[in-house]
Design a protein around this motif. Structure first.
Motif, PDB file in Angstrom:
ATOM      1  N   ARG A 178     -68.185  54.862 -44.141  1.00  0.00           N
ATOM      2  CA  ARG A 178     -69.627  54.990 -43.891  1.00  0.00           C
ATOM      3  C   ARG A 178     -69.971  54.907 -42.405  1.00  0.00           C
ATOM      4  O   ARG A 178     -70.971  55.471 -41.975  1.00  0.00           O
ATOM      5  CB  ARG A 178     -70.384  53.922 -44.659  1.00  0.00           C
ATOM      6  N   ARG A 179     -69.183  54.221 -41.626  1.00  0.00           N
ATOM      7  CA  ARG A 179     -69.465  54.102 -40.195  1.00  0.00           C
ATOM      8  C   ARG A 179     -69.345  55.463 -39.502  1.00  0.00           C
ATOM      9  O   ARG A 179     -70.182  55.823 -38.689  1.00  0.00           O
ATOM     10  CB  ARG A 179     -68.523  53.092 -39.549  1.00  0.00           C
ATOM     11  N   GLY A 209     -72.313  57.519 -40.447  1.00  0.00           N
ATOM     12  CA  GLY A 209     -73.492  57.050 -39.712  1.00  0.00           C
ATOM     13  C   GLY A 209     -73.511  57.566 -38.283  1.00  0.00           C
ATOM     14  O   GLY A 209     -74.561  57.974 -37.769  1.00  0.00           O
TER      15      GLY A 209
END
Length: 83
Positions: free
Chosen positions: A55-56, A59
């Protein structure tokens, strides 16, 4: 078919349709194509919501794409409004 596969296929179809349409209209500015590709990415993402393992990274990708989109659209608006 997984969510990621649907996302990629929809993104490819949208990109081909939008870029083909704009190319058919005779557009030569590169920023139009970049903005349309960013829009097709977000349309595909909103319609499928694929789950990514990291998810980083996603993002950071969203941050870069939104920033680039805002810069390009702002520059185009400035060109239109500037005397």
């Amino acid at each position: 078919m997984s969510e990621l596969d649907r996302f990629v296929r929809l993104y490819i179809v949208l990109t081909l349709v939008l870029n083909g349409w704009v190319l058919f209209l005779g557009e030569t500015r590169w920023d139009v194509y970049v903005v349309l590709n960013i829009l097709s990415f977000y349309i595909s993402y909103a319609m499928n919501r694929p789950s990514f393992e990291n998810r980083r990274v996603v993002g950071v990708l969203h941050g870069i794409l939104i920033t680039l989109f805002i810069v390009l659209v702002s520059y185009r608006v400035y060109e239109v409004l500037a005397p």
